[in-house]
Motif scaffolding. Sequence first.
Motif, PDB file in Angstrom:
ATOM      1  N   LYS A   9      16.762  58.937  36.130  1.00  0.00           N
ATOM      2  CA  LYS A   9      17.022  58.274  34.860  1.00  0.00           C
ATOM      3  C   LYS A   9      15.729  58.029  34.089  1.00  0.00           C
ATOM      4  O   LYS A   9      14.675  57.818  34.665  1.00  0.00           O
ATOM      5  CB  LYS A   9      17.702  56.933  35.125  1.00  0.00           C
ATOM      6  CG  LYS A   9      19.127  57.134  35.561  1.00  0.00           C
ATOM      7  CD  LYS A   9      19.914  55.835  35.540  1.00  0.00           C
ATOM      8  CE  LYS A   9      21.374  56.110  35.726  1.00  0.00           C
ATOM      9  NZ  LYS A   9      21.950  55.629  36.958  1.00  0.00           N
ATOM     10  N   GLU A  19      24.197  62.675  25.592  1.00  0.00           N
ATOM     11  CA  GLU A  19      25.406  61.897  25.824  1.00  0.00           C
ATOM     12  C   GLU A  19      25.769  61.885  27.306  1.00  0.00           C
ATOM     13  O   GLU A  19      26.249  60.890  27.842  1.00  0.00           O
ATOM     14  CB  GLU A  19      26.569  62.473  25.005  1.00  0.00           C
ATOM     15  CG  GLU A  19      27.814  61.608  25.079  1.00  0.00           C
ATOM     16  CD  GLU A  19      28.978  62.194  24.314  1.00  0.00           C
ATOM     17  OE1 GLU A  19      28.852  62.317  23.088  1.00  0.00           O
ATOM     18  OE2 GLU A  19      29.996  62.527  24.945  1.00  0.00           O
ATOM     19  N   MET A  20      25.513  62.993  27.971  1.00  0.00           N
ATOM     20  CA  MET A  20      25.832  63.083  29.391  1.00  0.00           C
ATOM     21  C   MET A  20      24.937  62.186  30.241  1.00  0.00           C
ATOM     22  O   MET A  20      25.262  61.878  31.374  1.00  0.00           O
ATOM     23  CB  MET A  20      25.705  64.532  29.881  1.00  0.00           C
ATOM     24  CG  MET A  20      26.693  65.481  29.265  1.00  0.00           C
ATOM     25  SD  MET A  20      28.378  64.904  29.399  1.00  0.00           S
ATOM     26  CE  MET A  20      28.736  65.353  31.102  1.00  0.00           C
ATOM     27  N   VAL A  21      23.785  61.814  29.716  1.00  0.00           N
ATOM     28  CA  VAL A  21      22.928  60.905  30.476  1.00  0.00           C
ATOM     29  C   VAL A  21      22.931  59.519  29.818  1.00  0.00           C
ATOM     30  O   VAL A  21      21.918  58.827  29.789  1.00  0.00           O
ATOM     31  CB  VAL A  21      21.490  61.444  30.654  1.00  0.00           C
ATOM     32  CG1 VAL A  21      21.489  62.565  31.681  1.00  0.00           C
ATOM     33  CG2 VAL A  21      20.922  61.957  29.350  1.00  0.00           C
ATOM     34  N   HIS A  22      24.077  59.166  29.300  1.00  0.00           N
ATOM     35  CA  HIS A  22      24.324  57.795  28.828  1.00  0.00           C
ATOM     36  C   HIS A  22      23.570  57.390  27.576  1.00  0.00           C
ATOM     37  O   HIS A  22      23.295  56.222  27.375  1.00  0.00           O
ATOM     38  CB  HIS A  22      24.013  56.773  29.929  1.00  0.00           C
ATOM     39  CG  HIS A  22      24.762  57.031  31.178  1.00  0.00           C
ATOM     40  ND1 HIS A  22      25.980  56.455  31.432  1.00  0.00           N
ATOM     41  CD2 HIS A  22      24.499  57.827  32.226  1.00  0.00           C
ATOM     42  CE1 HIS A  22      26.422  56.873  32.582  1.00  0.00           C
ATOM     43  NE2 HIS A  22      25.547  57.717  33.092  1.00  0.00           N
ATOM     44  N   ILE A  60      25.361  54.301  26.660  1.00  0.00           N
ATOM     45  CA  ILE A  60      26.766  54.361  27.061  1.00  0.00           C
ATOM     46  C   ILE A  60      26.884  53.836  28.486  1.00  0.00           C
ATOM     47  O   ILE A  60      26.176  54.291  29.374  1.00  0.00           O
ATOM     48  CB  ILE A  60      27.286  55.812  26.996  1.00  0.00           C
ATOM     49  CG1 ILE A  60      27.042  56.391  25.607  1.00  0.00           C
ATOM     50  CG2 ILE A  60      28.752  55.879  27.361  1.00  0.00           C
ATOM     51  CD1 ILE A  60      27.173  57.901  25.544  1.00  0.00           C
ATOM     52  N   ASP A  63      28.794  53.097  32.142  1.00  0.00           N
ATOM     53  CA  ASP A  63      29.736  53.783  33.022  1.00  0.00           C
ATOM     54  C   ASP A  63      31.149  53.281  32.747  1.00  0.00           C
ATOM     55  O   ASP A  63      31.353  52.091  32.518  1.00  0.00           O
ATOM     56  CB  ASP A  63      29.379  53.483  34.481  1.00  0.00           C
ATOM     57  CG  ASP A  63      28.904  54.728  35.194  1.00  0.00           C
ATOM     58  OD1 ASP A  63      28.981  55.808  34.589  1.00  0.00           O
ATOM     59  OD2 ASP A  63      28.455  54.610  36.351  1.00  0.00           O
ATOM     60  N   THR A  64      32.088  54.194  32.756  1.00  0.00           N
ATOM     61  CA  THR A  64      33.465  53.782  32.501  1.00  0.00           C
ATOM     62  C   THR A  64      34.000  52.970  33.680  1.00  0.00           C
ATOM     63  O   THR A  64      33.838  53.366  34.834  1.00  0.00           O
ATOM     64  CB  THR A  64      34.380  55.011  32.339  1.00  0.00           C
ATOM     65  OG1 THR A  64      33.578  56.119  31.983  1.00  0.00           O
ATOM     66  CG2 THR A  64      35.442  54.748  31.310  1.00  0.00           C
ATOM     67  N   VAL A  65      34.640  51.880  33.368  1.00  0.00           N
ATOM     68  CA  VAL A  65      35.272  51.088  34.418  1.00  0.00           C
ATOM     69  C   VAL A  65      36.542  51.826  34.827  1.00  0.00           C
ATOM     70  O   VAL A  65      37.287  52.298  33.979  1.00  0.00           O
ATOM     71  CB  VAL A  65      35.624  49.684  33.889  1.00  0.00           C
ATOM     72  CG1 VAL A  65      36.212  48.824  34.984  1.00  0.00           C
ATOM     73  CG2 VAL A  65      34.401  49.044  33.286  1.00  0.00           C
ATOM     74  N   PRO A  66      36.772  51.965  36.151  1.00  0.00           N
ATOM     75  CA  PRO A  66      37.971  52.689  36.562  1.00  0.00           C
ATOM     76  C   PRO A  66      39.230  52.005  36.049  1.00  0.00           C
ATOM     77  O   PRO A  66      39.313  50.776  36.016  1.00  0.00           O
ATOM     78  CB  PRO A  66      37.902  52.653  38.087  1.00  0.00           C
ATOM     79  CG  PRO A  66      36.900  51.623  38.433  1.00  0.00           C
ATOM     80  CD  PRO A  66      35.964  51.524  37.283  1.00  0.00           C
TER      81      PRO A  66
END
Lengths: 156, 179
Positions: B67, B139-142, B170, B172-175
Amino acid sequence: LILLDSLLQEMTIYNLYLFDRDGTLLFYHEWIRTKYTSMSKGEEAKLLYGMLFSLKSFCAKLSPADMKTGFMSYKTSIYRLSLYETASSLKFVVNTDNESSQQEIRDLMCSLYSNVYVEFAIKSPMSVPGEMVTSNLFRTKVDQFIKSSSLYKNTE
Amino acid sequence: MSRPGSRTADTKKVSGELFSLTYGALVAQIVKDYQSVEDVNKQLEKMGYNIGVRIIEDFLARTKEGKCTDFRDTAEKVQMGFKMFINVSPTITSWTSASDEFSLIFESNPLAEFVELPDNYSHLKYSNILCGAIRGALEMVHLEVAAWFAQDNLKGDNVTELRVKFIRKIEDTVPAGDD
Protein backbone atom coordinates in the motif's frame (compact mmCIF):
# COMPACT_ATOMS: atom_id res chain seq x y z
CA LEU A 1 18.66 -29.02 4.59
CA ILE A 2 17.91 -32.74 4.54
CA LEU A 3 15.99 -32.29 7.75
CA LEU A 4 14.05 -29.47 6.14
CA ASP A 5 13.33 -31.66 3.14
CA SER A 6 11.91 -34.42 5.22
CA LEU A 7 9.78 -31.89 7.01
CA LEU A 8 8.45 -30.59 3.72
CA GLN A 9 7.35 -34.08 2.76
CA GLU A 10 4.68 -33.98 5.43
CA MET A 11 3.05 -30.81 4.37
CA THR A 12 -0.12 -30.38 2.52
CA ILE A 13 -2.64 -27.88 1.24
CA TYR A 14 -6.33 -28.54 1.78
CA ASN A 15 -8.29 -25.91 -0.05
CA LEU A 16 -8.24 -22.41 -1.46
CA TYR A 17 -10.71 -19.56 -1.61
CA LEU A 18 -10.26 -16.39 -3.60
CA PHE A 19 -12.32 -13.29 -2.87
CA ASP A 20 -12.40 -9.97 -4.65
CA ARG A 21 -12.60 -6.60 -2.91
CA ASP A 22 -16.39 -6.80 -2.59
CA GLY A 23 -16.32 -10.18 -0.93
CA THR A 24 -17.44 -12.07 -4.03
CA LEU A 25 -16.05 -15.56 -4.19
CA LEU A 26 -14.05 -15.60 -7.41
CA PHE A 27 -12.64 -19.06 -7.16
CA TYR A 28 -12.71 -22.13 -4.98
CA HIS A 29 -10.73 -25.30 -5.25
CA GLU A 30 -10.07 -28.14 -2.89
CA TRP A 31 -7.41 -30.76 -2.87
CA ILE A 32 -7.91 -32.75 0.25
CA ARG A 33 -11.04 -32.25 2.26
CA THR A 34 -12.83 -35.00 4.09
CA LYS A 35 -15.26 -32.98 6.15
CA TYR A 36 -17.78 -30.43 4.91
CA THR A 37 -19.93 -27.81 6.54
CA SER A 38 -23.68 -28.21 6.29
CA MET A 39 -23.85 -24.97 4.33
CA SER A 40 -23.75 -24.45 0.61
CA LYS A 41 -20.49 -23.27 -0.92
CA GLY A 42 -21.87 -19.77 -1.26
CA GLU A 43 -22.99 -19.57 2.35
CA GLU A 44 -19.71 -20.96 3.57
CA ALA A 45 -17.78 -18.40 1.54
CA LYS A 46 -19.92 -15.55 2.80
CA LEU A 47 -19.42 -16.65 6.39
CA LEU A 48 -15.70 -16.98 5.87
CA TYR A 49 -15.45 -13.55 4.30
CA GLY A 50 -17.47 -12.03 7.12
CA MET A 51 -15.24 -13.69 9.68
CA LEU A 52 -12.09 -12.43 7.96
CA PHE A 53 -13.52 -8.97 7.70
CA SER A 54 -14.31 -8.83 11.40
CA LEU A 55 -11.03 -10.43 12.38
CA LYS A 56 -9.14 -7.92 10.30
CA SER A 57 -10.80 -4.90 11.80
CA PHE A 58 -10.55 -6.41 15.28
CA CYS A 59 -6.83 -7.07 14.86
CA ALA A 60 -6.28 -3.56 13.61
CA LYS A 61 -8.16 -2.08 16.55
CA LEU A 62 -6.29 -4.09 19.15
CA SER A 63 -2.90 -3.47 17.61
CA PRO A 64 -0.62 -1.62 20.03
CA ALA A 65 1.07 0.17 17.16
CA ASP A 66 0.22 1.00 13.57
CA MET A 67 0.54 -2.03 11.38
CA LYS A 68 0.77 -2.58 7.69
CA THR A 69 -0.29 -6.08 6.82
CA GLY A 70 -2.58 -6.88 9.71
CA PHE A 71 -4.19 -10.27 10.12
CA MET A 72 -2.32 -13.04 8.36
CA SER A 73 -3.30 -16.41 9.74
CA TYR A 74 -4.80 -18.44 12.54
CA LYS A 75 -3.78 -21.87 13.61
CA THR A 76 -5.81 -24.71 15.04
CA SER A 77 -4.77 -28.17 16.15
CA ILE A 78 -5.58 -29.50 12.68
CA TYR A 79 -5.00 -26.77 10.16
CA ARG A 80 -3.80 -23.27 9.59
CA LEU A 81 -5.84 -20.71 7.70
CA SER A 82 -3.77 -18.07 5.94
CA LEU A 83 -4.87 -14.88 4.33
CA TYR A 84 -2.84 -13.18 1.65
CA GLU A 85 -4.21 -9.85 0.55
CA THR A 86 -2.93 -7.84 -2.40
CA ALA A 87 -2.93 -4.05 -2.50
CA SER A 88 -5.97 -4.34 -4.75
CA SER A 89 -7.79 -6.19 -1.95
CA LEU A 90 -7.87 -9.55 -3.60
CA LYS A 91 -7.93 -12.09 -0.83
CA PHE A 92 -6.33 -15.49 -1.19
CA VAL A 93 -7.39 -17.74 1.66
CA VAL A 94 -5.75 -21.09 1.98
CA ASN A 95 -6.08 -23.91 4.47
CA THR A 96 -2.94 -25.92 5.02
CA ASP A 97 -1.74 -28.32 7.62
CA ASN A 98 0.27 -27.07 10.54
CA GLU A 99 3.69 -27.96 9.20
CA SER A 100 4.14 -25.12 6.76
CA SER A 101 5.40 -21.85 8.10
CA GLN A 102 3.53 -18.63 7.66
CA GLN A 103 6.26 -17.20 5.45
CA GLU A 104 6.30 -20.22 3.14
CA ILE A 105 2.57 -19.97 2.64
CA ARG A 106 2.75 -16.23 1.99
CA ASP A 107 5.47 -16.75 -0.60
CA LEU A 108 3.42 -19.45 -2.23
CA MET A 109 0.31 -17.26 -2.36
CA CYS A 110 2.31 -14.33 -3.66
CA SER A 111 3.65 -16.44 -6.47
CA LEU A 112 0.21 -17.94 -7.14
CA TYR A 113 -1.03 -14.39 -7.55
CA SER A 114 1.64 -13.21 -9.94
CA ASN A 115 2.26 -16.39 -11.89
CA VAL A 116 -1.21 -17.85 -12.12
CA TYR A 117 -3.93 -15.37 -11.25
CA VAL A 118 -2.54 -12.40 -13.16
CA GLU A 119 -1.40 -14.48 -16.11
CA PHE A 120 -4.43 -16.72 -16.57
CA ALA A 121 -7.36 -14.87 -15.02
CA ILE A 122 -6.66 -11.15 -15.28
CA LYS A 123 -5.08 -11.36 -18.70
CA SER A 124 -7.82 -13.56 -20.06
CA PRO A 125 -10.13 -11.50 -22.25
CA MET A 126 -13.04 -13.70 -21.19
CA SER A 127 -12.80 -12.88 -17.52
CA VAL A 128 -15.16 -10.26 -16.20
CA PRO A 129 -14.02 -8.30 -13.16
CA GLY A 130 -16.16 -9.08 -10.13
CA GLU A 131 -17.39 -12.40 -11.43
CA MET A 132 -16.44 -15.95 -10.66
CA VAL A 133 -13.46 -17.16 -12.65
CA THR A 134 -14.87 -20.00 -14.70
CA SER A 135 -11.93 -20.62 -16.97
CA ASN A 136 -10.90 -24.25 -16.96
CA LEU A 137 -7.40 -23.29 -17.98
CA PHE A 138 -7.12 -21.21 -14.82
CA ARG A 139 -8.35 -24.09 -12.68
CA THR A 140 -5.88 -26.46 -14.28
CA LYS A 141 -3.04 -24.03 -13.78
CA VAL A 142 -3.91 -23.45 -10.13
CA ASP A 143 -4.08 -27.17 -9.59
CA GLN A 144 -0.74 -27.74 -11.28
CA PHE A 145 0.84 -24.88 -9.43
CA ILE A 146 -0.25 -26.07 -6.00
CA LYS A 147 0.57 -29.70 -6.71
CA SER A 148 4.04 -28.83 -7.89
CA SER A 149 4.76 -26.65 -4.89
CA SER A 150 6.98 -27.98 -2.15
CA LEU A 151 4.20 -27.48 0.37
CA TYR A 152 1.87 -29.91 -1.30
CA LYS A 153 1.92 -33.54 -0.38
CA ASN A 154 -1.02 -35.80 -0.88
CA THR A 155 -1.19 -37.88 2.28
CA GLU A 156 -4.00 -40.20 1.22
CA MET B 1 9.64 -18.95 -5.13
CA SER B 2 8.61 -18.21 -8.69
CA ARG B 3 8.96 -20.98 -11.18
CA PRO B 4 11.58 -20.34 -13.82
CA GLY B 5 10.24 -19.88 -17.31
CA SER B 6 6.72 -19.08 -16.23
CA ARG B 7 7.13 -15.37 -16.79
CA THR B 8 7.16 -14.48 -20.43
CA ALA B 9 5.70 -10.98 -20.27
CA ASP B 10 9.05 -9.22 -20.23
CA THR B 11 10.26 -10.72 -23.45
CA LYS B 12 7.02 -9.96 -25.27
CA LYS B 13 7.73 -6.47 -26.45
CA VAL B 14 6.12 -4.77 -29.39
CA SER B 15 7.61 -2.02 -31.46
CA GLY B 16 6.62 1.48 -30.46
CA GLU B 17 5.59 2.28 -33.98
CA LEU B 18 3.23 -0.64 -34.21
CA PHE B 19 1.78 0.40 -30.89
CA SER B 20 1.08 4.00 -31.86
CA LEU B 21 -0.30 3.04 -35.24
CA THR B 22 -2.60 0.45 -33.68
CA TYR B 23 -3.83 3.00 -31.21
CA GLY B 24 -4.36 5.46 -34.03
CA ALA B 25 -6.45 2.93 -35.93
CA LEU B 26 -8.48 2.32 -32.81
CA VAL B 27 -9.19 5.99 -32.23
CA ALA B 28 -10.06 6.47 -35.90
CA GLN B 29 -12.57 3.63 -35.67
CA ILE B 30 -14.19 5.06 -32.56
CA VAL B 31 -14.42 8.45 -34.22
CA LYS B 32 -16.21 6.72 -37.10
CA ASP B 33 -18.56 4.87 -34.77
CA TYR B 34 -19.67 7.78 -32.66
CA GLN B 35 -21.33 10.99 -33.70
CA SER B 36 -19.93 13.51 -31.31
CA VAL B 37 -16.39 14.12 -30.17
CA GLU B 38 -17.66 14.14 -26.59
CA ASP B 39 -18.80 10.55 -26.96
CA VAL B 40 -15.47 9.56 -28.42
CA ASN B 41 -13.66 11.11 -25.48
CA LYS B 42 -15.95 9.23 -23.12
CA GLN B 43 -15.41 5.93 -24.90
CA LEU B 44 -11.65 6.33 -24.81
CA GLU B 45 -11.78 7.09 -21.11
CA LYS B 46 -13.96 4.06 -20.51
CA MET B 47 -11.63 1.78 -22.43
CA GLY B 48 -8.74 3.11 -20.44
CA TYR B 49 -10.64 2.49 -17.24
CA ASN B 50 -11.21 -1.13 -18.18
CA ILE B 51 -7.53 -1.50 -18.99
CA GLY B 52 -6.60 0.14 -15.71
CA VAL B 53 -8.60 -2.19 -13.50
CA ARG B 54 -6.73 -5.13 -15.00
CA ILE B 55 -3.31 -3.71 -15.54
CA ILE B 56 -3.00 -2.77 -11.89
CA GLU B 57 -2.85 -6.45 -10.98
CA ASP B 58 0.02 -6.97 -13.37
CA PHE B 59 1.75 -3.95 -11.91
CA LEU B 60 1.32 -5.17 -8.33
CA ALA B 61 2.38 -8.67 -9.21
CA ARG B 62 5.53 -7.51 -10.96
CA THR B 63 6.62 -4.83 -8.55
CA LYS B 64 5.45 -6.56 -5.37
CA GLU B 65 4.40 -3.14 -4.13
CA GLY B 66 2.26 -2.80 -1.05
CA LYS B 67 0.00 0.00 0.00
CA CYS B 68 1.06 3.58 -0.64
CA THR B 69 1.86 5.70 2.36
CA ASP B 70 0.65 8.95 0.85
CA PHE B 71 -0.38 10.48 -2.44
CA ARG B 72 3.19 11.45 -3.30
CA ASP B 73 4.07 7.82 -3.04
CA THR B 74 1.17 7.09 -5.38
CA ALA B 75 2.49 9.59 -7.91
CA GLU B 76 5.80 7.77 -8.01
CA LYS B 77 4.06 4.46 -8.55
CA VAL B 78 2.04 5.94 -11.41
CA GLN B 79 5.26 7.17 -12.93
CA MET B 80 6.72 3.70 -12.53
CA GLY B 81 3.67 2.25 -14.22
CA PHE B 82 4.17 4.45 -17.27
CA LYS B 83 7.77 3.34 -17.49
CA MET B 84 6.77 -0.28 -17.17
CA PHE B 85 3.90 -0.40 -19.64
CA ILE B 86 4.58 2.18 -22.31
CA ASN B 87 8.21 2.95 -21.60
CA VAL B 88 7.94 6.69 -21.01
CA SER B 89 9.09 8.49 -17.90
CA PRO B 90 6.86 11.46 -17.20
CA THR B 91 8.08 14.00 -14.67
CA ILE B 92 6.02 14.67 -11.60
CA THR B 93 5.49 18.37 -10.90
CA SER B 94 3.06 21.06 -9.87
CA TRP B 95 1.95 19.68 -6.54
CA THR B 96 -0.77 21.58 -4.81
CA SER B 97 0.07 22.68 -1.29
CA ALA B 98 -2.29 20.08 0.14
CA SER B 99 -0.46 17.35 -1.82
CA ASP B 100 -3.67 16.10 -3.35
CA GLU B 101 -3.05 17.02 -6.96
CA PHE B 102 -0.09 16.62 -9.27
CA SER B 103 0.88 16.80 -12.90
CA LEU B 104 2.67 14.34 -15.08
CA ILE B 105 4.62 16.02 -17.83
CA PHE B 106 5.30 13.98 -20.93
CA GLU B 107 8.14 15.08 -23.15
CA SER B 108 6.89 12.71 -25.77
CA ASN B 109 3.67 10.82 -26.03
CA PRO B 110 4.11 7.41 -27.64
CA LEU B 111 0.40 7.25 -28.40
CA ALA B 112 0.43 10.40 -30.47
CA GLU B 113 3.73 10.08 -32.26
CA PHE B 114 2.35 10.41 -35.79
CA VAL B 115 -0.77 12.36 -35.03
CA GLU B 116 -2.09 15.66 -36.25
CA LEU B 117 -5.56 16.66 -35.18
CA PRO B 118 -7.74 18.01 -37.97
CA ASP B 119 -9.35 21.37 -37.19
CA ASN B 120 -12.83 19.98 -36.73
CA TYR B 121 -11.55 17.57 -34.07
CA SER B 122 -9.87 20.15 -31.90
CA HIS B 123 -11.87 18.93 -28.89
CA LEU B 124 -10.82 15.34 -29.30
CA LYS B 125 -8.88 14.11 -26.30
CA TYR B 126 -6.74 11.80 -28.34
CA SER B 127 -4.89 10.12 -25.48
CA ASN B 128 -7.83 10.08 -23.09
CA ILE B 129 -7.30 6.37 -22.67
CA LEU B 130 -4.39 7.20 -20.36
CA CYS B 131 -6.63 9.20 -18.02
CA GLY B 132 -9.03 6.30 -17.88
CA ALA B 133 -6.27 3.83 -17.18
CA ILE B 134 -5.00 5.89 -14.27
CA ARG B 135 -8.48 6.25 -12.83
CA GLY B 136 -9.20 2.54 -13.19
CA ALA B 137 -5.90 1.39 -11.78
CA LEU B 138 -6.02 3.67 -8.76
CA GLU B 139 -9.61 2.78 -8.05
CA MET B 140 -8.53 -0.81 -7.56
CA VAL B 141 -6.11 0.28 -4.86
CA HIS B 142 -8.72 2.25 -2.96
CA LEU B 143 -8.10 5.67 -4.43
CA GLU B 144 -10.75 7.60 -6.25
CA VAL B 145 -9.07 10.15 -8.50
CA ALA B 146 -9.87 12.39 -11.39
CA ALA B 147 -7.43 12.54 -14.31
CA TRP B 148 -7.46 14.89 -17.26
CA PHE B 149 -5.22 16.58 -19.80
CA ALA B 150 -4.30 20.10 -18.81
CA GLN B 151 -2.03 20.65 -21.80
CA ASP B 152 -1.68 18.65 -24.94
CA ASN B 153 1.08 18.63 -27.49
CA LEU B 154 -1.48 17.89 -30.16
CA LYS B 155 -3.27 21.13 -29.42
CA GLY B 156 -0.23 23.29 -29.79
CA ASP B 157 1.03 23.24 -26.21
CA ASN B 158 4.72 22.74 -25.63
CA VAL B 159 4.29 19.68 -23.48
CA THR B 160 1.62 17.17 -22.66
CA GLU B 161 0.46 17.58 -19.10
CA LEU B 162 -1.75 15.05 -17.38
CA ARG B 163 -3.26 16.22 -14.12
CA VAL B 164 -4.31 13.79 -11.39
CA LYS B 165 -6.47 14.83 -8.45
CA PHE B 166 -7.17 12.83 -5.33
CA ILE B 167 -10.86 12.68 -4.51
CA ARG B 168 -11.30 10.17 -1.72
CA LYS B 169 -10.14 6.96 -0.24
CA ILE B 170 -12.41 4.01 -0.93
CA GLU B 171 -13.04 1.83 2.09
CA ASP B 172 -13.33 -1.95 1.96
CA THR B 173 -16.89 -3.03 1.37
CA VAL B 174 -18.61 -4.35 4.45
CA PRO B 175 -19.95 -7.83 3.72
CA ALA B 176 -23.67 -7.90 3.13
CA GLY B 177 -25.29 -9.14 6.29
CA ASP B 178 -27.99 -11.79 6.18
CA ASP B 179 -29.16 -12.39 9.70
